[in-house]
Design an enzyme around this catalytic site. Structure first.
Site, PDB file in Angstrom:
ATOM      1  N   THR A 101      -7.880   2.153  10.025  1.00 10.68           N
ATOM      2  CA  THR A 101      -8.867   1.416   9.517  1.00 10.68           C
ATOM      3  C   THR A 101      -8.606   0.110   9.651  1.00 10.68           C
ATOM      4  O   THR A 101      -9.301  -1.146   9.907  1.00 10.68           O
ATOM      5  CB  THR A 101      -9.669   1.654   8.255  1.00 10.68           C
ATOM      6  N   GLY A 113       0.924  -1.044   0.039  1.00  9.39           N
ATOM      7  CA  GLY A 113       0.141   0.080   0.072  1.00  9.39           C
ATOM      8  C   GLY A 113       0.954   1.332  -0.019  1.00  9.39           C
ATOM      9  O   GLY A 113       1.960   1.296   0.529  1.00  9.39           O
ATOM     10  N   ALA A 114       0.476   2.314  -0.611  1.00 12.44           N
ATOM     11  CA  ALA A 114       0.987   3.605  -0.911  1.00 12.44           C
ATOM     12  C   ALA A 114       1.310   4.239   0.317  1.00 12.44           C
ATOM     13  O   ALA A 114       2.448   4.632   0.928  1.00 12.44           O
ATOM     14  CB  ALA A 114       0.469   4.541  -1.383  1.00 12.44           C
ATOM     15  N   ASP A 115       0.361   4.031   1.465  1.00 15.51           N
ATOM     16  CA  ASP A 115       0.519   4.607   2.718  1.00 15.51           C
ATOM     17  C   ASP A 115       1.646   3.840   3.554  1.00 15.51           C
ATOM     18  O   ASP A 115       2.453   4.593   4.256  1.00 15.51           O
ATOM     19  CB  ASP A 115      -0.681   4.622   3.552  1.00 15.51           C
ATOM     20  N   ARG A 116       1.640   2.551   3.690  1.00 17.21           N
ATOM     21  CA  ARG A 116       2.599   1.757   4.271  1.00 17.21           C
ATOM     22  C   ARG A 116       4.194   2.026   3.630  1.00 17.21           C
ATOM     23  O   ARG A 116       5.216   2.418   4.413  1.00 17.21           O
ATOM     24  CB  ARG A 116       2.575   0.293   4.143  1.00 17.21           C
ATOM     25  N   ASP A 169       0.862   1.203  12.011  1.00 19.76           N
ATOM     26  CA  ASP A 169      -0.030   1.999  11.249  1.00 19.76           C
ATOM     27  C   ASP A 169      -1.491   1.561  12.068  1.00 19.76           C
ATOM     28  O   ASP A 169      -1.998   0.694  11.659  1.00 19.76           O
ATOM     29  CB  ASP A 169      -0.235   2.321  10.036  1.00 19.76           C
ATOM     30  N   THR A 200     -22.788  -3.111  27.391  1.00 22.86           N
ATOM     31  CA  THR A 200     -22.405  -3.679  26.166  1.00 22.86           C
ATOM     32  C   THR A 200     -21.439  -2.919  25.520  1.00 22.86           C
ATOM     33  O   THR A 200     -20.345  -3.220  24.766  1.00 22.86           O
ATOM     34  CB  THR A 200     -23.558  -3.872  25.117  1.00 22.86           C
TER      35      THR A 200
END
Length: 272
Positions: A142, A116-119, A139, A201
């Site tokens: 999400t 992934g580009a972000d990684r 990271d 809960t």
């Protein structure tokens, strides 16, 4: 001036080269320094008015010499940003992708372009921030990614599993008795302040998921400490980083904007 845009699954954020340079060249004890500088430069990716908001914000900026983008969200968002940049500045954004090597990091993935580009940007930034030493780069967004970079700059791979909000959404959508909820776990917890005996809960789900995510991260760090390098440094970014730092048994350096810093470094390398 260059403009850098990080398009995540839940947020779009951006910064200019001047803003990032101030944060990188003048480090402080406050890891959120750049976040404070760009606090108004973040928009929810799922906003129905995302394109209009971005257009309005970008019109306030002086014309950049180039625009650099890391995108892991829907292709349509990247397309919208490209249109905005073309209309306002007559520029086509440079959308990064992982390579075999860049920024002092060698990509050891079987298919380097599949990272992934972000990684990729985050690992390059972490290498720059920490120097020539073994790293675990986390990271926590999400998805949670846990990557290992050795002292020579070799990105040897890592782990990916659902992040806190994703786990909560999955659990509530797959069960009939647990009501839908949004992720609201407090980032101000002190270390080891997870509650094991919850009497409602929502608290049971939030504490259970945070415990699961943090335990997974700690287990991965333990593995690298035992098998790779007992002196490695742990760097964490992402929306849930502060929560995890408060619960983890390991010391972690919080760098909230690794992807933006990585984009800056890649742009500098391309100019050489």
């Amino acid at each position: 001036m260059k403009l850098f845009i990080d398009i995540g699954n839940r947020r779009v954020k951006w910064a200019t080269s001047a803003q990032i340079n101030v944060s990188v060249s003048q480090p402080t004890d406050d890891p959120s320094a750049l976040d404070k500088i760009i606090s108004e430069q973040v928009i929810n990716t799922h906003s129905s008015t995302l394109a209009d908001q971005l257009s309005m914000q970008f019109k306030k900026l002086p014309a950049p010499e180039s625009v650099w983008v890391s995108c892991v969200a829907a292709e349509s968002i990247k397309t919208d940003i490209a249109k905005i940049c073309q209309v306002i500045w007559k520029l086509s954004p440079i959308c990064i992708r992982a390579e075999a090597a860049a920024g002092g990091v060698e990509n050891c993935y079987e298919n380097p372009a599949s990272v992934g580009a972000d990684r990729w940007a985050a690992n390059i930034a972490a290498r720059h921030v920490a120097g020539a030493r073994a790293l675990v780069v986390i990271d926590a967004g999400t998805a949670v990614t846990i990557d290992y970079v050795d002292s020579k700059g070799g990105f040897l791979g890592g782990l990916i599993f659902p992040g806190v909000a994703t786990m909560i959404e999955s659990l509530t959508s797959a069960t009939g008795q647990i009501p839908a909820m949004t992720h609201s776990y407090s980032a101000k917890r002190t270390p080891r302040q997870t509650h094991y005996l919850n009497t409602d809960t929502r608290a049971a789900v939030e504490n259970g998921v945070m415990l699961a995510v943090t335990a997974g991260i700690d287990r991965a760090i333990d593995y690298h400490l035992a098998t790779k390098d007992s002196e490695l440094k742990v760097i964490i970014t992402g929306g849930d980083a502060e929560c995890i730092i408060g619960l983890s048994s390991h010391d972690m350096k919080h760098e909230p904007n690794l992807v933006l810093i990585g984009l800056l470094l890649l742009s500098q390398e391309s100019a050489q």
